[in-house]
Motif scaffolding. Structure first.
Motif, PDB file in Angstrom:
ATOM      1  N   ALA A 197      39.846  33.032  41.033  1.00  0.00           N
ATOM      2  CA  ALA A 197      40.940  33.724  40.357  1.00  0.00           C
ATOM      3  C   ALA A 197      42.279  33.086  40.693  1.00  0.00           C
ATOM      4  O   ALA A 197      43.161  32.957  39.835  1.00  0.00           O
ATOM      5  CB  ALA A 197      40.937  35.201  40.726  1.00  0.00           C
ATOM      6  N   ALA A 198      42.448  32.660  41.932  1.00  0.00           N
ATOM      7  CA  ALA A 198      43.701  32.021  42.337  1.00  0.00           C
ATOM      8  C   ALA A 198      43.857  30.655  41.675  1.00  0.00           C
ATOM      9  O   ALA A 198      44.938  30.300  41.192  1.00  0.00           O
ATOM     10  CB  ALA A 198      43.741  31.880  43.854  1.00  0.00           C
ATOM     11  N   LEU A 199      42.795  29.875  41.637  1.00  0.00           N
ATOM     12  CA  LEU A 199      42.854  28.541  41.036  1.00  0.00           C
ATOM     13  C   LEU A 199      43.055  28.587  39.530  1.00  0.00           C
ATOM     14  O   LEU A 199      43.502  27.604  38.917  1.00  0.00           O
ATOM     15  CB  LEU A 199      41.578  27.765  41.370  1.00  0.00           C
ATOM     16  CG  LEU A 199      41.399  27.365  42.840  1.00  0.00           C
ATOM     17  CD1 LEU A 199      40.004  26.800  43.079  1.00  0.00           C
ATOM     18  CD2 LEU A 199      42.466  26.357  43.253  1.00  0.00           C
ATOM     19  N   ALA A 200      42.733  29.722  38.919  1.00  0.00           N
ATOM     20  CA  ALA A 200      42.900  29.858  37.467  1.00  0.00           C
ATOM     21  C   ALA A 200      44.355  30.093  37.073  1.00  0.00           C
ATOM     22  O   ALA A 200      44.707  29.994  35.888  1.00  0.00           O
ATOM     23  CB  ALA A 200      42.032  31.006  36.963  1.00  0.00           C
ATOM     24  N   VAL A 201      45.220  30.401  38.037  1.00  0.00           N
ATOM     25  CA  VAL A 201      46.633  30.623  37.748  1.00  0.00           C
ATOM     26  C   VAL A 201      47.306  29.286  37.448  1.00  0.00           C
ATOM     27  O   VAL A 201      47.135  28.308  38.180  1.00  0.00           O
ATOM     28  CB  VAL A 201      47.328  31.318  38.941  1.00  0.00           C
ATOM     29  CG1 VAL A 201      48.833  31.424  38.701  1.00  0.00           C
ATOM     30  CG2 VAL A 201      46.727  32.703  39.171  1.00  0.00           C
ATOM     31  N   LYS A 202      48.070  29.249  36.382  1.00  0.00           N
ATOM     32  CA  LYS A 202      48.748  28.014  35.978  1.00  0.00           C
ATOM     33  C   LYS A 202      49.667  27.519  37.088  1.00  0.00           C
ATOM     34  O   LYS A 202      50.472  28.272  37.637  1.00  0.00           O
ATOM     35  CB  LYS A 202      49.560  28.263  34.711  1.00  0.00           C
ATOM     36  CG  LYS A 202      50.229  27.005  34.155  1.00  0.00           C
ATOM     37  CD  LYS A 202      50.991  27.308  32.872  1.00  0.00           C
ATOM     38  CE  LYS A 202      51.672  26.051  32.338  1.00  0.00           C
ATOM     39  NZ  LYS A 202      52.426  26.322  31.084  1.00  0.00           N
ATOM     40  N   GLY A 203      49.545  26.242  37.411  1.00  0.00           N
ATOM     41  CA  GLY A 203      50.382  25.633  38.440  1.00  0.00           C
ATOM     42  C   GLY A 203      49.712  25.521  39.789  1.00  0.00           C
ATOM     43  O   GLY A 203      50.159  24.755  40.644  1.00  0.00           O
ATOM     44  N   VAL A 204      48.636  26.279  40.014  1.00  0.00           N
ATOM     45  CA  VAL A 204      47.913  26.198  41.288  1.00  0.00           C
ATOM     46  C   VAL A 204      47.022  24.965  41.271  1.00  0.00           C
ATOM     47  O   VAL A 204      46.240  24.761  40.345  1.00  0.00           O
ATOM     48  CB  VAL A 204      47.085  27.468  41.540  1.00  0.00           C
ATOM     49  CG1 VAL A 204      46.237  27.321  42.796  1.00  0.00           C
ATOM     50  CG2 VAL A 204      48.012  28.678  41.669  1.00  0.00           C
ATOM     51  N   GLN A 205      47.150  24.133  42.307  1.00  0.00           N
ATOM     52  CA  GLN A 205      46.459  22.849  42.333  1.00  0.00           C
ATOM     53  C   GLN A 205      45.220  22.825  43.214  1.00  0.00           C
ATOM     54  O   GLN A 205      44.240  22.154  42.894  1.00  0.00           O
ATOM     55  CB  GLN A 205      47.430  21.758  42.814  1.00  0.00           C
ATOM     56  CG  GLN A 205      48.662  21.606  41.966  1.00  0.00           C
ATOM     57  CD  GLN A 205      48.339  21.183  40.551  1.00  0.00           C
ATOM     58  OE1 GLN A 205      47.406  20.414  40.315  1.00  0.00           O
ATOM     59  NE2 GLN A 205      49.090  21.708  39.576  1.00  0.00           N
ATOM     60  N   SER A 206      45.245  23.526  44.324  1.00  0.00           N
ATOM     61  CA  SER A 206      44.106  23.432  45.247  1.00  0.00           C
ATOM     62  C   SER A 206      44.032  24.668  46.127  1.00  0.00           C
ATOM     63  O   SER A 206      44.977  25.460  46.223  1.00  0.00           O
ATOM     64  CB  SER A 206      44.225  22.184  46.123  1.00  0.00           C
ATOM     65  OG  SER A 206      45.413  22.215  46.892  1.00  0.00           O
TER      66      SER A 206
END
Length: 457
Positions: free
Chosen positions: A147-156
């Protein structure tokens, strides 16, 4: 209304009942070996956790222990010995008494007065028998990370984790107390990185509850962590300035209020290491602040039916409308200060020291949004860095990240600044919002503090 139960009739797990019996036998052996008085504690711990990174399990841990501690008194000489489950009770007691006889006298060492010992206490609904296995914990960690990685701008991802555990306390004393309680605990957390190159920023989110079913769902925690990190990308510098209004978000405010809690701990007062040591009965903060310490909150993360000495005291008003009313006390510290314990003893390292339970700050009358609007220009803190707090002098200097406030609105992210003042002044310049979240051991709202110094560019 809370249900009151007699101590000897309080529900205990079969394991706790057995441990309570063993604690009682330790007391008997100590008296036979020559102790004038004694208490025995068993701390039960059970835990299981799983950590995940990039969808793969990195670590799985499980542990359990029953740690015995026997404290004996020979006159005013005291000694404490600790051991694990397989201890020989008679030998342990004999060793403790022998140690006490050659120890220096401690005029303040003592058990709680017999007339203060609890005979009944409330049922606080602290134990959830749920036992999520490693597969379930791993699934929750993966869901948070995804869910966190699916947020736009999150890389890793830095990693995600989930855990389940149990804390139990068994206490018996030579002057009539015997009791036990168990408190379960479940947690979820995830940390991620957003942005690229030198503009990368990290943030996290988490939840921790006594009951498994009360936890925030994994997707919500992950999404919140991702959004927090993404908002921090491309931070700007701000100039150094004085008389800045700093707004602490609830996460940062909990730590800030924690400094007040530490400053009114009786142990710090007795050591003369608190900047509030001479302020009992005086105004130490704005009149709108009342600080309540309540160990009797049902399902509270720091709740307990009795303290580490067998004293069961309910809610205490520590600060009332800005006036300091109480220190946190256990019997030895209370005696040193010429007072009586108020039921805030905790056990650690074989000794007894005062500590807080569930701390609740009275909410203000303004929403966080209106509070920020009223600031005009200032700094909204979401993360504090470093340990720059001097409890002796009250000097406060912390690295911080967050957002700049312009025209009463959140304008842009800010990092690598330092905020500074003295807590004597900070406590008197607070404005409290109304967004209390009581699920944490310190429940504090958004707090604005005027007149701080900010070191930036």
């Amino acid at each position: 209304m809370m249900v009151q139960r007699k101590a000897k009739k309080m529900h205990e797990s079969k394991q706790s009942a057995g441990l309570l019996d063993r604690a009682g036998k330790l007391i008997e052996h100590a008296r036979k070996a020559g102790a004038d008085k004694a208490d025995a504690v068993v701390v039960r711990r059970r835990s299981g956790s799983v950590s995940v990174r990039n969808g793969k399990v990195e670590n799985t841990e499980a542990s359990e222990s029953d740690d015995f501690s026997l404290r004996v008194f020979v006159g005013q000489r005291v000694a404490t010995v600790s051991a694990g489950q397989g201890v020989d009770e008679a030998s342990l007691a004999e060793r403790a008494v022998a140690m006490a006889r050659v120890s220096p006298e401690d005029e303040h060492a003592r058990l709680a007065d017999a007339d203060l010992l609890a005979e009944n206490w409330p049922e606080l609904d602290l134990f959830d028998p749920s036992e999520p296995g490693s597969v379930e914990l791993a699934d929750a960690a993966r869901a948070m990370e995804a869910a966190a990685l699916a947020v736009k701008g999150v890389q890793s991802s830095i990693g995600a984790g989930a855990s389940a555990g149990l804390y139990g306390l068994v206490l018996a004393t030579s002057h009539g107390f015997a009791g036990s309680f168990e408190r379960s605990g479940f947690s979820r957390s995830v940390s991620v990185i957003a942005g690229e190159g030198t503009r990368m920023e990290r943030d996290y989110d988490f939840d921790s509850r006594v009951f498994f079913g009360d936890l925030d769902d994994a997707q919500s925690i992950g999404r919140s962590a991702g959004e927090r990190a993404a908002r921090r990308v491309n931070p700007r510098k701000v100039p150094t300035g004085a008389n800045i209004t700093v707004v602490f978000d609830p996460r940062a405010a909990r730590g800030f209020i924690g400094h007040m809690v530490g400053a009114i701990n009786g142990a710090s007062v007795a050591r003369k290491s608190s900047f509030l040591k001479d302020r009992m009965g005086e105004q130490i903060s704005v009149a709108g602040l009342t600080l309540l310490d309540d160990p009797f909150i049902a399902r509270g993360s720091a709740s307990r039916p009795f303290d580490g000495e067998g004293v069961s005291t309910g809610p205490l008003t520590m600060v009332e409308n800005g006036v300091l009313r109480q220190w946190y006390l256990a019997s030895p510290v209370a005696h040193e200060l010429g007072l009586v314990t108020n039921g805030r003893a905790s056990r650690g390292g074989g000794g007894v020291s005062p500590s807080s339970t569930n701390v609740v700050v009275s909410p203000g009358e303004v929403s966080p949004q209106d509070l920020i609007r009223s600031v005009g220009t200032g700094f909204y803190v979401t993360e504090l860095i470093g340990q720059g707090v001097n409890q002796l002098t009250g000097e406060y200097s912390r690295g911080a990240s967050g957002f700049w406030i312009e025209n009463g609105e959140i304008a842009f992210p800010v990092s690598e600044v330092t905020i500074a003042s003295n807590m004597r002044d900070m406590f008197m310049r607070m404005t409290l919002a109304d967004d209390i979240d009581r699920k944490y051991s310190i429940a504090a709202p958004t707090i604005a503090v005027e007149g701080m110094t900010l070191a930036g560019d």
